[in-house]
Design an enzyme around this catalytic site. Sequence first.
Site, PDB file in Angstrom:
ATOM      1  N   TYR A  91       1.422 -17.806  32.795  1.00 51.25           N
ATOM      2  CA  TYR A  91       1.596 -18.432  34.110  1.00 51.25           C
ATOM      3  C   TYR A  91       1.494 -19.953  34.020  1.00 51.25           C
ATOM      4  CZ  TYR A  91       1.259 -13.678  35.819  1.00 51.25           C
ATOM      5  OH  TYR A  91       1.494 -12.336  36.046  1.00 51.25           O
ATOM      6  N   TYR A 468       3.205 -11.573  43.439  1.00 52.55           N
ATOM      7  CA  TYR A 468       1.805 -11.905  43.757  1.00 52.55           C
ATOM      8  C   TYR A 468       1.317 -13.116  42.972  1.00 52.55           C
ATOM      9  CZ  TYR A 468      -1.044 -10.718  39.642  1.00 52.55           C
ATOM     10  OH  TYR A 468      -1.650 -10.744  38.419  1.00 52.55           O
ATOM     11  N   ARG A 469       2.099 -13.570  41.987  1.00 48.44           N
ATOM     12  CA  ARG A 469       1.643 -14.634  41.093  1.00 48.44           C
ATOM     13  C   ARG A 469       2.882 -15.179  40.398  1.00 48.44           C
ATOM     14  NH1 ARG A 469      -3.113 -13.062  36.801  1.00 48.44           N
ATOM     15  NH2 ARG A 469      -3.674 -15.134  36.081  1.00 48.44           N
TER      16      ARG A 469
END
Length: 525
Positions: A91, A468-469
Amino acid sequence: MTDAALPVPDARLRKALDECATIVGAANVVTSAERLADYADPFTPAPAAASFFASAAVLPDSVEQIREVLRVARAYRMPIWPVSTGRNFAYGGGAPRLSGSVVLDLKRMKRVLEVDETHAYALVEPGVTYFDLYAHLRERGAKLWIDPPAAGWGSVVGNTLERGFGYTPYGDHAAMQCGMEVVLANGDVVRTGMGGIEIGHTWQLFKPGFGPSYDAMFMQSNFGIVTKLGLWLMPQPSAYLLAHARFLREADLEAIVEILRPLKLDETIRNHAVIEGAVRHAAGLSSRSDWYDGQGPMPEAAIEAMIARLGIGRWNLHFGLYGEPELNDARYAIVSRAFSRVHGMSIEAKRYAGDEVPSGGEDRNLGGVPAMSAFRMLDWVGGSGAHVDFSPICPFTGRDAMRQYTMAKARMAEYGFDYYGGFTAGTRHLHHIVAAIFDRSRPGQVDAASDLLRVLMSDARAAGYGEYRAHLAYMDFAAAQYDFNEGALLRLSEQIKDALDPQGILAPGKSGIWPKAWRSARGYT
Ligand code: ADP
């Protein structure tokens, strides 16, 4: 990069960093390219020109030092990007969204401040990793479990703030958090919930407190720097049972999800059960080249051969049952009976005493023991393995799971990737986690992974799903998909941002939230 393109011109930045050095000590201000490499995104899917980099890192060791660094940041309008340990791999790692920001690395603040065995909770600083907390609990002989995420070296605070999840019944990390201390951009220190009472006794016991509740506001946001975080811990169960069910056919996914939902809703299964695709399961046991080394996605015949040789399922369901052995056995009988409706399925269980440690990495996670099993996946493709994840939320129905799976699989094949994914069960939703694994040393693959992610996100949005991310490279894209009433949600976030951080110094661009000062930097790479 030229000065003009940097958030703070070089000469000003140097002065600001000199002031930071008087606060944290020169050794804790990092400017050398060699040490800054630690803050580069190790798995960047972005082309080099668009990659995210820090111009420096500052490592405070107290709340007071953080407040002082913020004072400097406000004076110089120097954007800072807080991380706990910066291991948010896939991420963005420790890299900032706005290139040239200064990373505020909190890894030196690594005290476990409190463990309360009566109420089963801990209060930790940002630098505490899951390995640290686990070791701390074992050393003091506490009969409490942690819930580790797939990579145990990450920080408890960092993972919780990102709404990460694990595998035991306490797997929803954000839900198991209770009470925070936060430093705001203006230097004010706030304790949320019952922590608002100066010498209180219930900060880690009751989340809401009195009046509005703010904890969730500091997750995946840029509204404050979290310096203490409370988390609930699971009392060590007297025993546990780990089960693995194998299913033969691709189409079985639908039935697996339909059978699992009521078992989750009525809490027969309380942990985050995982439905894993064959390739992801095989990556824990072998390498891709054992089965196929041609171009493009693995052909069906190679997948079938791999499944047969490894004795795994096309879908593999992992779940754990925790508590008294009789209860675990009764639950296991109920679950086995329910799944036996699926033709050709097989199931097996391993039984452990509450203080027993399973041997394999993934089983360890289910047994509350941190491991690094997540990194095994990088060996799947060989070379310099990296991954970027597509993580849409899926309704807990067989139809939706099948729809998301077929969409993702087809797109991945189109871009040359195997479907490497699975579904982690919440109660009313599934986290569908799909990894595009690529070899960083092959630019063609990096570009393909990057393009694939964007297309997968667009496909999902068109079908009514959201993520969600998201990786740094897709934060603006993900935020823009939450478009009800022309993006009212993001408007609200940016209104709050401007009120709390008028100078725009805290993590500009985090989750697509840009302060007024940097709004023009919003973009889709
Ligand atoms: P981990 O090392 O556990 O994977 P990181 O430290 O990389 O997690 O944190 C993940 C993300 O969460 C960071 O990029 C940052 O946006 C946010 N974050 C982490 N720690 C804090 C903190 N203490 N305060 C505010 N935001 C944080």
